[in-house]
Every structure is written in structure tokens, then in C-alpha cells.
Design a protein around this motif. Sequence first.
Motif, short mmCIF file in Angstrom:
data_model
loop_
_atom_site.label_atom_id
_atom_site.label_comp_id
_atom_site.label_asym_id
_atom_site.label_seq_id
_atom_site.Cartn_x
_atom_site.Cartn_y
_atom_site.Cartn_z
N VAL A 84 0.83 -1.21 0.00
CA VAL A 84 0.00 0.00 0.00
C VAL A 84 0.86 1.26 0.00
CG1 VAL A 84 -1.78 1.27 1.22
CG2 VAL A 84 -1.87 -1.23 1.15
N LEU A 85 1.85 1.33 0.89
CA LEU A 85 2.68 2.53 0.96
C LEU A 85 3.45 2.79 -0.33
CD1 LEU A 85 4.02 2.42 4.65
CD2 LEU A 85 2.17 3.80 3.68
N PRO A 86 4.11 1.79 -0.97
CA PRO A 86 4.76 2.07 -2.26
C PRO A 86 3.78 2.52 -3.34
CG PRO A 86 5.60 0.04 -1.31
CD PRO A 86 4.43 0.45 -0.47
N ALA A 87 2.56 1.94 -3.35
CA ALA A 87 1.58 2.36 -4.34
C ALA A 87 1.16 3.81 -4.14
CB ALA A 87 0.36 1.43 -4.28
N LEU A 88 0.94 4.21 -2.90
CA LEU A 88 0.60 5.60 -2.62
C LEU A 88 1.76 6.53 -2.96
CD1 LEU A 88 -1.30 5.25 0.78
CD2 LEU A 88 -2.28 5.70 -1.48
N LEU A 89 2.99 6.09 -2.64
CA LEU A 89 4.15 6.92 -2.95
C LEU A 89 4.32 7.11 -4.45
CD1 LEU A 89 6.64 8.40 -1.85
CD2 LEU A 89 7.88 6.24 -1.97
N LYS A 90 3.98 6.09 -5.22
CA LYS A 90 4.13 6.19 -6.67
C LYS A 90 3.20 7.23 -7.26
CE LYS A 90 4.52 3.24 -10.75
NZ LYS A 90 4.38 1.86 -11.29
N LEU A 91 2.08 7.50 -6.62
CA LEU A 91 1.18 8.53 -7.12
C LEU A 91 1.82 9.91 -7.08
CD1 LEU A 91 -2.21 7.47 -5.50
CD2 LEU A 91 -1.54 7.24 -7.89
N PHE A 92 2.77 10.11 -6.20
CA PHE A 92 3.39 11.42 -6.03
C PHE A 92 4.76 11.50 -6.70
CE2 PHE A 92 0.36 10.93 -2.66
CZ PHE A 92 -0.25 12.16 -2.57
#
Length: 231
Positions: free
Chosen positions: A29-37
Motif C-alpha cells: 500500500v505505501l509504495p503504491a501511494l508513494l508512486k502517485l506522487f
Amino acid sequence: MDMLFTMLGGRGVSGLLKTGTAVLTTLLVLPALLKLFVVTVDEGWAAIRTRNGKPIIRTRPARRPQAGRGAVGEVVVLDPGSHGAFPLFYWYKLVDVRCRATDLPARELSGANGRQHRVHASFEWRPLPTGRDLRVFELDVVNVAERAANIVGAALRDAVRTINGVGLPHNDEINDRVLAACADDVRRACGVELVRVMITGDALTDGYLLSEALRDGDRGAPAVAALHALN
């Protein structure tokens, strides 16, 4: 067995679920959210930072100056690599900075000795990934290929005019002459880098070769003497 039954009890299952949820959150979840930014600009591309469709102009010098970051008054450009941004708002516009080629129209060029050459040429160019140059290329209405072709064609004509011989020199020599003559003008006028100028054909048609042979015969001493005798 008692330990296994204990783990499968209410508290054990709850602990396993909590631990598994934490691990999945950390790994997925955290890498996926980070990839959005994070915006990754590939090699061969650059990106102009925009806001509401307008380019972001640097208004103050960077706290930590770096090579290629641009000066005050230039458009903010993302070079190849990963950059923090928010793609959902489309705060960037990708620009293809790979090399491309444009053909010049065939033309008759005269050398220093008066000999004419039917020249087919082309030139390679690419946008420069810097703020001021990309602003000229993307944000002003400029036909880059047409304007650059006019500048390169004029420089090629001047280069051929200085040639004193029957044939054209090697492409490397022509390229060096034309680049030295007009590379700076092409960058200032079009915001692109002139990479290479090539002669792709010279007197390729049989009709042209035949006319040149007849013209050379007319230039001979007997033909000139006959013309003087008629006068």
C-alpha cells in the motif's frame, strides 16, 4: 498441540491478522501511494512543469544551485529521472527530445568555379531540454522544421559557393562548415540543437549528368573559338 490451539484462538488469529495487515501495508500500500506522487521521465523525454495549462516560470534562484536547473525567468523543466509531483493534476507536459531528421528540397547550387551541383540534403535536429529553449519550442507557435530548414539551406548554399572543384567534399567537411555557420542561429531562432547536416545526393539523374556533359563540352576551347568566329 496446546501452542497450536492457542495460536488458532481468538487472540492468536487477531494478532496474525494485525501482523499480516501491517506487513501488506508496508510492502504494497505505501509504495503504491508513494508512486502517485512521483513522476518518472524516461530518457529521450523532458517535461515542462505547468499549472492550469501555463508554464511555471522560475521567479527566484534555487537554494542549492545545480547544473542545468535554469536561471530566473526560465521555464521549470524536469530532466530524465524521478521527480516528486502530483500527476493527477497534470502539472507537467512531456516533450520528445529525441533526434529527428528533415529533408531539404533539391536545389541547384553553384560552386566557386561556376560549376553547378544538384544537391539533395537533410539535417538532423532535436529540442534542447532547457527552460528557455523548450519555451520557444513548445509554447510559441513556431514551425521548427520549416524555419530551421531555411537557415540550414542558406548556410549550405554559402558553404557550396566556396567549393572550388568538380565534386562536393566529404559529408563530414560539409557538416562542419554548416554547423559552424548556423548552429547558433538555429538555436536562437527555433530553440533546437542542430546535430548533423548531410548531402544525401548530388547529380543522381541521368538527364542531369548528360546536361552537365554537354555543358562541359560547350565550355571547351573549340566551342568558345567557334562562338567567337560567329561574332
